[in-house]
Design an enzyme around this catalytic site. Structure first.
Site, PDB file in Angstrom:
ATOM      1  CG  HIS B  37      27.012 -24.630  26.865  1.00  9.84           C
ATOM      2  ND1 HIS B  37      26.927 -25.509  25.632  1.00  9.84           N
ATOM      3  CD2 HIS B  37      27.128 -25.519  27.519  1.00  9.84           C
ATOM      4  CE1 HIS B  37      27.855 -26.573  25.600  1.00  9.84           C
ATOM      5  NE2 HIS B  37      28.172 -26.069  27.013  1.00  9.84           N
ATOM      6  CG  ASP B 150      28.951 -33.432  31.641  1.00  6.08           C
ATOM      7  OD1 ASP B 150      29.682 -34.379  30.379  1.00  6.08           O
ATOM      8  OD2 ASP B 150      28.981 -32.323  30.694  1.00  6.08           O
ATOM      9  CB  VAL B 176      18.836 -30.162  26.082  1.00 11.51           C
ATOM     10  CG1 VAL B 176      17.935 -29.401  24.390  1.00 11.51           C
ATOM     11  CG2 VAL B 176      18.554 -29.470  27.558  1.00 11.51           C
ATOM     12  CG  MET B 184      21.569 -30.548  22.532  1.00  9.37           C
ATOM     13  SD  MET B 184      20.952 -28.736  21.272  1.00  9.37           S
ATOM     14  CE  MET B 184      19.385 -28.865  20.744  1.00  9.37           C
TER      15      MET B 184
END
Lengths: 283, 283
Positions: B37, B150, B176, B184
């Site tokens: 994020h 995603d 990442v 992650m």
């Protein structure tokens, strides 16, 4: 007044006007403009600095057996009329400009779309919601104007705007009628002289309902039967639906009270016409 | 940095910043932020004057048997992390602020959503497309940032943006990974120590596939079998899907050529994890 054919032109224009602090009123139409449309445009002109009208016969809101191909079109005349009432921009794109090849995204409002015109016209409101979403994203208006003649459409669009958080206001404008009461519609053009006379039965049946309610009748079923009886006296008319429903959720009502919608769709010959009456009764 | 809870606050803020000529980057998240994020936020900060992050665990993209209730949440810690990377605004609304009572509108992308995660998670992408449409309408960004982890979601959102004419750009940011290769994910928190070790099998299987391709293997079926074999060696792993598809349309491919996506979803104990690898091969 300018006519834009592309999304990039209208976007550029809108951004420029917005930067200059102008407010934008938007009237989406399928063209073949009549006084009903022009009333929407005049209202938009009163409320906003700029009025944008889209003229686009949207294929995705027509069923496979419906009148997409023959739907009347006359951009040149439409432009003359729009200009007269002060429209600033007409957006008149080709189908290929609006629907990318392989487009697969649909905006759907459930529930409200199952009934009335939604029951007769499978997929119609998916097509309406999808094109209106697209046009809202393209035009980015402050206010958008819809005619009350398409009562269910107004309700569905308002629901969609609330549910998807579109940052704009939907303004509804009353039905505009011919001198003899026939609701204005681009599809009236399909009617021959006999059918044009027969088509009056829609409005007359709504007037009858109004009189019955004014006389104190509260039984929705009875009123519906009287409407059906009157329409069936007209040999050229064939009822698609006659419904008396709650104005907010389109659910059937038994007792005439509160805010009700009497809505009908009737074939006159091959032409499917709709009309409606909204009544607000003190309980 | 400010935290807004309401749509009216964020709208007011965005309008003010836009009037001042500022560009807006938007990172929609479900919170419980990790380096994936934060990388999106840093990219957004590079490209835009203002960065807005939404933190909203969206109920409509979870199935009835999925982990909506237990999905990890920690707004206070998220705010600390977001502030450190220069985020200007967090939008963290309650469910009732986002979904009006009786909301019935859905945005649906057909085709692309039938496969991979869409096949395992019925209705998931309808929920994603609907909330992302809403957030786009609320935040009105110039650019929106999504993680490549995603992969299917990115493709679906891009399709939706094109089809519905959203006036913004989708930016994709690479996966990442933890030092040992695990992609992650907020859901990694669910893993106990043994599962955390077992979870490495996702990345290891993608690495194996990459090696096979690098060694000249072009048979997608064979590579898929090797991936499945490797994952099945891990007792805590249960495969949801392993797919080798075309990057653009997610259709199965037989021969490894052009732009391909190797995507997998694997349960590690009770936790469903996804990972993927994109390869671009000269034919």
């Amino acid at each position: 007044m300018e006519i834009f054919k592309t999304i990039s032109e209208i976007r550029k224009y809108v951004k420029q006007e917005r930067r200059a602090g102008k407010t934008i009123g938007f009237v989406p139409t399928m063209g073949y403009l009549h006084q009903g449309h022009l009333t929407l445009m005049k209202e938009a002109k009163k409320d906003n600095d700029i009025v944008i009208v889209s003229i686009f016969v949207n294929p995705t809101q027509f069923g496979p057996t419906e009148d997409y191909e023959q739907y009347p079109r006359n951009l040149e005349y439409d432009a003359t009329l729009a200009k007269e009432v002060g429209v600033d921009i007409i957006l008149a794109p080709e189908v290929e400009e609006v629907y990318l090849k392989g487009a697969v995204t649909t905006v759907r409002v459930d529930g409200l779309t199952d009934r009335l015109c939604g029951a007769s016209r499978a997929g119609h409101f998916d097509g309406v919601c999808t094109i209106v979403s697209k046009l809202f994203n393209i035009v980015n208006p402050d206010k958008a104007y819809f005619g009350q003649k398409d009562a269910q459409q107004v309700l569905v669009i308002k629901k969609m705007v609330a549910d998807l958080n579109f940052d704009l206001e939907i303004i509804t404008v009353s039905i505009v009628r011919e001198a003899d009461g026939l609701a204005m519609s681009s599809r009236n053009k399909y009617l021959n002289q006999k059918e044009r006379e027969a088509a009056l039965v829609l409005y007359r049946s709504l007037q009858l309902a109004e009189q019955l309610v004014a006389a104190g009748e509260t039984d929705a079923k009875l009123i519906k039967e009287e409407i059906i009886k009157l329409i069936n006296q007209e040999p050229l008319a064939k009822i698609d639906y006659v419904e008396i429903v709650n104005q907010d959720n389109l659910e059937d009502i038994n007792k005439i009270q509160g805010e009700i919608l009497i809505a009908l769709a009737v074939y006159i010959g091959e032409t499917r016409l709709i009309d409606n009456l909204m009544l607000e009764l003190k309980c």
